[in-house]
Design a protein around this motif. Structure first.
Motif, PDB file in Angstrom:
ATOM      1  N   LYS B 154       0.819  -1.211   0.000  1.00 48.54           N
ATOM      2  CA  LYS B 154       0.000   0.000   0.000  1.00 48.54           C
ATOM      3  C   LYS B 154       0.852   1.261   0.000  1.00 48.54           C
ATOM      4  N   ARG B 155       2.101   1.098   0.419  1.00 44.53           N
ATOM      5  CA  ARG B 155       3.005   2.243   0.461  1.00 44.53           C
ATOM      6  C   ARG B 155       4.379   1.832  -0.045  1.00 44.53           C
ATOM      7  N   LEU B 156       5.146   2.848  -0.436  1.00 46.42           N
ATOM      8  CA  LEU B 156       6.516   2.580  -0.856  1.00 46.42           C
ATOM      9  C   LEU B 156       7.466   3.292   0.078  1.00 46.42           C
ATOM     10  N   ARG B 157       8.573   2.623   0.363  1.00 46.75           N
ATOM     11  CA  ARG B 157       9.674   3.295   1.047  1.00 46.75           C
ATOM     12  C   ARG B 157      10.789   3.460   0.013  1.00 46.75           C
ATOM     13  N   LEU B 158      11.260   4.691  -0.139  1.00 43.55           N
ATOM     14  CA  LEU B 158      12.154   5.004  -1.252  1.00 43.55           C
ATOM     15  C   LEU B 158      13.377   5.766  -0.792  1.00 43.55           C
ATOM     16  N   LYS B 159      14.471   5.540  -1.501  1.00 45.45           N
ATOM     17  CA  LYS B 159      15.665   6.352  -1.292  1.00 45.45           C
ATOM     18  C   LYS B 159      15.761   7.302  -2.476  1.00 45.45           C
ATOM     19  N   ARG B 160      15.680   8.584  -2.163  1.00 47.37           N
ATOM     20  CA  ARG B 160      15.713   9.613  -3.206  1.00 47.37           C
ATOM     21  C   ARG B 160      17.064  10.327  -3.147  1.00 47.37           C
ATOM     22  N   MET B 161      17.785  10.296  -4.239  1.00 46.99           N
ATOM     23  CA  MET B 161      19.141  10.841  -4.240  1.00 46.99           C
ATOM     24  C   MET B 161      19.138  12.342  -4.539  1.00 46.99           C
ATOM     25  N   CYS B 162      20.102  13.041  -3.950  1.00 48.82           N
ATOM     26  CA  CYS B 162      20.344  14.421  -4.356  1.00 48.82           C
ATOM     27  C   CYS B 162      21.854  14.655  -4.332  1.00 48.82           C
ATOM     28  N   GLU B 163      22.281  15.858  -4.685  1.00 46.39           N
ATOM     29  CA  GLU B 163      23.715  16.120  -4.816  1.00 46.39           C
ATOM     30  C   GLU B 163      24.470  15.830  -3.529  1.00 46.39           C
ATOM     31  N   GLN B 164      23.893  16.258  -2.417  1.00 47.78           N
ATOM     32  CA  GLN B 164      24.640  16.173  -1.160  1.00 47.78           C
ATOM     33  C   GLN B 164      24.477  14.839  -0.451  1.00 47.78           C
ATOM     34  N   GLY B 165      23.499  14.055  -0.843  1.00 42.43           N
ATOM     35  CA  GLY B 165      23.247  12.818  -0.124  1.00 42.43           C
ATOM     36  C   GLY B 165      21.938  12.213  -0.574  1.00 42.43           C
ATOM     37  N   TYR B 166      21.108  11.859   0.417  1.00 42.03           N
ATOM     38  CA  TYR B 166      19.834  11.249   0.046  1.00 42.03           C
ATOM     39  C   TYR B 166      18.781  11.468   1.121  1.00 42.03           C
ATOM     40  N   ASP B 167      17.523  11.248   0.749  1.00 42.25           N
ATOM     41  CA  ASP B 167      16.407  11.233   1.689  1.00 42.25           C
ATOM     42  C   ASP B 167      15.792   9.848   1.665  1.00 42.25           C
ATOM     43  N   MET B 168      15.376   9.355   2.825  1.00 40.82           N
ATOM     44  CA  MET B 168      14.517   8.172   2.854  1.00 40.82           C
ATOM     45  C   MET B 168      13.101   8.698   2.993  1.00 40.82           C
ATOM     46  N   VAL B 169      12.235   8.305   2.079  1.00 41.53           N
ATOM     47  CA  VAL B 169      10.872   8.823   2.130  1.00 41.53           C
ATOM     48  C   VAL B 169       9.861   7.681   2.030  1.00 41.53           C
ATOM     49  N   GLU B 170       8.658   7.973   2.500  1.00 41.21           N
ATOM     50  CA  GLU B 170       7.553   7.032   2.339  1.00 41.21           C
ATOM     51  C   GLU B 170       6.432   7.737   1.617  1.00 41.21           C
ATOM     52  N   VAL B 171       5.784   7.015   0.745  1.00 45.95           N
ATOM     53  CA  VAL B 171       4.682   7.609   0.001  1.00 45.95           C
ATOM     54  C   VAL B 171       3.533   6.609  -0.098  1.00 45.95           C
ATOM     55  N   GLU B 172       2.319   7.146   0.021  1.00 53.67           N
ATOM     56  CA  GLU B 172       1.136   6.297  -0.150  1.00 53.67           C
ATOM     57  C   GLU B 172       0.900   6.102  -1.638  1.00 53.67           C
ATOM     58  N   LEU B 173       0.350   4.969  -1.986  1.00 51.23           N
ATOM     59  CA  LEU B 173      -0.056   4.763  -3.372  1.00 51.23           C
ATOM     60  C   LEU B 173      -1.512   5.214  -3.515  1.00 51.23           C
ATOM     61  N   PRO B 174      -1.904   5.676  -4.681  1.00 44.12           N
ATOM     62  CA  PRO B 174      -1.145   5.777  -5.925  1.00 44.12           C
ATOM     63  C   PRO B 174      -0.100   6.892  -5.894  1.00 44.12           C
ATOM     64  N   ALA B 175       0.996   6.632  -6.626  1.00 47.00           N
ATOM     65  CA  ALA B 175       2.091   7.602  -6.689  1.00 47.00           C
ATOM     66  C   ALA B 175       2.840   7.409  -7.997  1.00 47.00           C
ATOM     67  N   LEU B 176       3.729   8.361  -8.249  1.00 47.05           N
ATOM     68  CA  LEU B 176       4.607   8.255  -9.425  1.00 47.05           C
ATOM     69  C   LEU B 176       6.045   8.350  -8.944  1.00 47.05           C
ATOM     70  N   VAL B 177       6.904   7.490  -9.493  1.00 57.80           N
ATOM     71  CA  VAL B 177       8.321   7.593  -9.165  1.00 57.80           C
ATOM     72  C   VAL B 177       9.136   7.676 -10.453  1.00 57.80           C
ATOM     73  N   THR B 178      10.284   8.369 -10.388  1.00 58.85           N
ATOM     74  CA  THR B 178      11.230   8.314 -11.507  1.00 58.85           C
ATOM     75  C   THR B 178      12.490   7.648 -10.987  1.00 58.85           C
ATOM     76  N   VAL B 179      13.054   6.752 -11.802  1.00 56.00           N
ATOM     77  CA  VAL B 179      14.102   5.865 -11.282  1.00 56.00           C
ATOM     78  C   VAL B 179      15.456   6.089 -11.941  1.00 56.00           C
ATOM     79  N   LEU B 180      16.500   5.820 -11.153  1.00 55.96           N
ATOM     80  CA  LEU B 180      17.879   5.918 -11.619  1.00 55.96           C
ATOM     81  C   LEU B 180      18.345   4.559 -12.151  1.00 55.96           C
ATOM     82  N   ALA B 181      19.429   4.592 -12.920  1.00 59.15           N
ATOM     83  CA  ALA B 181      19.991   3.355 -13.449  1.00 59.15           C
ATOM     84  C   ALA B 181      20.532   2.467 -12.331  1.00 59.15           C
ATOM     85  N   SER B 182      20.888   3.086 -11.201  1.00 56.87           N
ATOM     86  CA  SER B 182      21.464   2.312 -10.106  1.00 56.87           C
ATOM     87  C   SER B 182      20.421   1.562  -9.288  1.00 56.87           C
TER      88      SER B 182
END
Ligand SMILES: Cc1cc2nc3c(=O)[nH]c(=O)nc-3n(C[C@H](O)[C@H](O)[C@H](O)COP(=O)(O)OP(=O)(O)OC[C@H]3O[C@@H](n4cnc5c(N)ncnc54)[C@H](O)[C@@H]3O)c2cc1C
Ligand SMILES: Cc1cc2nc3c(=O)[nH]c(=O)nc-3n(C[C@H](O)[C@H](O)[C@H](O)COP(=O)(O)OP(=O)(O)OC[C@H]3O[C@@H](n4cnc5c(N)ncnc54)[C@H](O)[C@@H]3O)c2cc1C
Lengths: 399, 262
Positions: B154-182
């Protein structure tokens, strides 16, 4: 629509080799356009030596808004992990110039938690006014909230231009703002200027991995929005005598609704500047031969305060983390100096380094493709060249 | 879990070659491939389906030939897909693209998750994912490097990258994600998948089929216009630094000093 003036076309094929999409081919001595695949990018128009191609870029009428109602230049400040991102000051430097050309005020929008003390610095760096949105709920970056607030402020105040950094954060929430406002957004600009006759913002950006520079306008919609690549524009020196106005923006509960929850925000230790930000990048390839030899790369990088990048061969081998990968499926960089060590120059890598002012390559194979575009090339073994280079730079520094 | 993956057909970069004389990149051949990041988007969808059941559909806006991309996705294991194609869609900027994709996705039904690649390697804007999320009125998390479904999907736990580091986030579905090659390593097509792809007739939906207002698609619906283009050329100052290693290094240090880098 792309049109071929048949009389002028000499069938030379320049357009065919220029087209990234294979949308134009020479058949029976004349260029023929495939309307299904043509993206109307215009590369062929510039490539044609006979001026035989014409692009009719007439788009729709737009929403019929009164452009004169929209005045002023805005810059969104980026504040993360306890400091204002340098790109903010670069945007203010350019924003100052654009605002002066247009004869309007320059406003900075600062959103965050506990950021009030940073507002005056934005004025010192060129802003006339700061819209300050300081709220504990803005401690962490959440797209929805940041996008909603910025879109609301833009609807209320009607700026003609909004600039943001093309950072992970800007590239995430700014497209959402543009969609909410149903306006155009140009990505990753490297140059901005005003066309005075119609106050249009001329936004220049690389596309196709730097293979093409496109100048983009947004004639009938407002605001005109751009994200701007860090490190290409010049910041102004801070002038603490500059005066300006700081306006606190109150928020309502509606502004703060979010479906995303940030559990933690982690700043990673890095020994040097971030790759995309670095003025010098030392890039390692498979030719470094072993993880152990990577020490030379790190040593050289720390000497030069350089970022460390890599080809995919190196990140696949896990000599460096994936975020160090430069190229098509990695980071695009535009440093003053790119030094490639044992990198062959595969096209997927090269598209990420084309914006570099100077490309230096060290490779033991004189026929390595990287030498085709290197400003300076050294045919040699990295195991020999790098230690010598480190030693020489040490001497320079010592002197 | 019902998942839509947006894929884009892009020119194959490996058919590009560097022209020494002109100092530009030129293209040989006209092969199109699936945008590299979109393979990671497909893989993310397939592994969630493997875990929770459901189905994965791909959506692509492009010329009719983009059906090849859908077939390739089917060979990888997705359940089906459509090409959204109409002459009226030509020249779309990202605002018109997200309008069109949103219309198509709404037509296809309700989705728990929409997955996009981080960016397309030709247009390079990375704007389609976030814009599409707004159109669909669902939350968006970009630059995802780790993805885990929690709460029974029902929910996703995601690691979202940025220049300085990352955020761990949770989001309820429905949602949209964009993904990295890694995020993952895309699987290769199976024999069964290839057979199924060969037999599949990929449906094509035009502006009318998706109920799009034609003034909002393609060039007509695009606020941005390309005013001019130039092909950047490389510095012609190519110089090989010759001699013994010591001399080569000395020459390089001199050049770097001249350029004000050292
Ligand atoms: C869809 C797709 C996306 C891709 N995306 C990327 C991307 O984003 N970035 C990327 O980098 N690659 C990418 N690649 C991979 C790319 O095609 C190449 O395989 C990769 O860049 C090669 O890395 P390399 O130059 O380090 O290795 P190689 O090509 O193996 O080259 C090693 C070089 O080192 C030289 N060498 C060896 N030993 C020494 C020595 N002792 N001293 C000096 N020189 C030495 C050799 O002469 C050779 O030229 C992608 C590929 C595909 C198919
Ligand atoms: C030279 C040039 C410059 C341009 N500059 C801009 C600009 O600055 N601003 C602007 O708004 N438009 C611009 N465009 C138009 C833009 O390229 C198109 O709108 C394109 O359809 C989508 O953008 P993208 O390729 O950047 O995709 P991205 O936003 O980079 O793609 C991200 C992801 O969205 C999904 N996706 C993207 N396109 C499709 C599709 N057609 N079908 C299905 N899924 C898809 C994929 O999952 C992809 O991985 C430009 C076009 C050209 C030719």
């Amino acid at each position: 629509m792309l049109r071929v003036e048949i009389e002028k076309c000499i069938g030379c094929g320049e357009c065919e080799s220029a087209c990234t999409f294979g949308a134009i081919v020479v058949e029976d001595g004349k260029a023929v356009v495939d309307a299904d695949t043509c993206t109307m990018c215009g590369t062929c128009v510039d490539a044609c030596p006979e001026d035989a191609l014409e692009l009719d870029r007439e788009s729709g009428a737009g929403p019929g808004i009164d452009l004169d109602e929209w005045r002023g230049v805005w810059v969104t400040a980026e504040y993360r992990f306890g400091s204002t991102a340098p790109v903010t000051f670069e945007l203010l430097g350019k924003g100052r110039q654009l605002a002066d050309d247009l004869g309007v005020a320059l406003t900075a929008v600062l959103m965050g938690s506990g950021v009030s003390e940073h507002a005056s610095e934005l004025i010192h760096r060129g802003a006339d006014r700061v819209l300050l949105v300081d709220h504990p709920e803005l401690e962490n970056f959440r797209d929805e909230i940041f996008a909603r607030i910025l879109a609301r402020l833009a609807r209320e105040e009607k700026p003609e231009v909004i600039l943001a950094g093309a950072t992970a954060m800007g590239r995430s929430y700014i497209p959402q703002v543009a969609t909410m406002l149903e306006t155009g957004l140009t990505a990753d600009c490297t140059e901005l200027a005003v066309r005075m006759e119609d106050r249009a913002l001329l936004q220049t950006r690389p596309a196709f991995g730097g293979n093409l520079l496109a100048t983009i306008v947004c004639p009938a919609h407002r605001p005109q929005m751009s994200t701007v690549r860090p490190h290409v524009l010049k910041a102004l020196e801070a002038d603490t005598s500059r005066q300006g106005e700081i306006v606190r923006v109150p928020l309502s509960d509606d502004d703060l609704k979010a479906r995303v929850k940030v559990l933690e925000s982690v700043m990673e230790e890095s020994d040097g500047p971030g790759l995309a930000d670095a003025e010098i990048v030392i890039a390692a390839g498979r030719g470094m031969e072993s993880e152990k030899n990577m020490e030379m790369v790190h040593e050289l990088a720390s000497l030069l305060d350089a970022g460390v990048g890599a080809s995919r061969a190196v990140t696949d081998a896990e000599w460096l983390p994936h975020r160090a990968q430069i190229g098509q499926t990695g980071v695009t960089i535009s440093p003053k100096l790119y030094l490639g060590c044992g990198i062959s120059g595969a096209i997927q890598h090269v598209v990420g380094i084309q914006g570099s002012d100077m490309i230096v390559a060290i490779n033991k194979d004189p026929d390595a493709p990287i030498f085709d575009l290197a400003t300076y090339g050294i045919v040699g073994d990295v195991k020999e060249i790098l230690p010598l280079l480190i030693k020489r730079i040490r001497q320079e520094r010592g002197a | 879990m019902k998942i839509a993956v947006c894929i884009k057909q892009v020119p194959d970069a490996s058919t590009v070659r560097f022209d020494k004389e002109k100092g530009t990149l030129v293209r040989e051949g006209v092969e199109s491939v699936i945008n590299p990041f979109d393979y990671n988007a497909i893989e993310a969808g397939l592994s969630l389906r493997d875990q929770f059941g459901g189905e994965v559909s791909v959506v692509t806006m492009g010329p009719p030939q983009a059906s090849e991309a859908v077939k390739e996705a089917i060979s990888l294991g997705v359940d089906g897909g459509v090409v959204v194609s109409d002459r009226a869609f030509a020249g779309a900027d990202t605002l018109a693209t997200t309008y069109t994709l949103a219309k198509a996705i709404e037509k296809l039904g309700q989705f728990d998750l929409v997955i996009c690649g981080k960016q397309a390697i030709d247009g390079d804007t990375a704007q389609v994912g976030p814009g599409l999320a707004v159109r669909l009125n669902i939350p968006c998390v970009t630059c995802v490097d780790e993805l885990e479904a929690i709460d029974d999907g029902k929910r996703l736990r995601l690691k979202r990258m940025c220049e300085q580091g990352y955020d761990m986030v949770e989001v309820e579905l429905p949602a949209l994600v964009t993904v990295l090659a890694s995020l993952n390593t895309p699987r290769v097509p199976s024999l069964k998948g290839k057979m199924r792809a060969r037999k599949t007739e990929v449906p094509i939906m035009n502006a009318e089929d998706i109920g799009a207002d034609v003034s909002r698609v393609g060039l007509a619906g695009s606020p941005t216009q390309v005013a001019s283009t130039t092909i950047p050329t490389f510095d012609a100052r190519r110089e090989m630094l010759e001699g013994e290693p010591e001399q080569q290094v000395d020459a390089l240090v001199d050049r770097l000093k001249e350029a004000g880098i050292l």
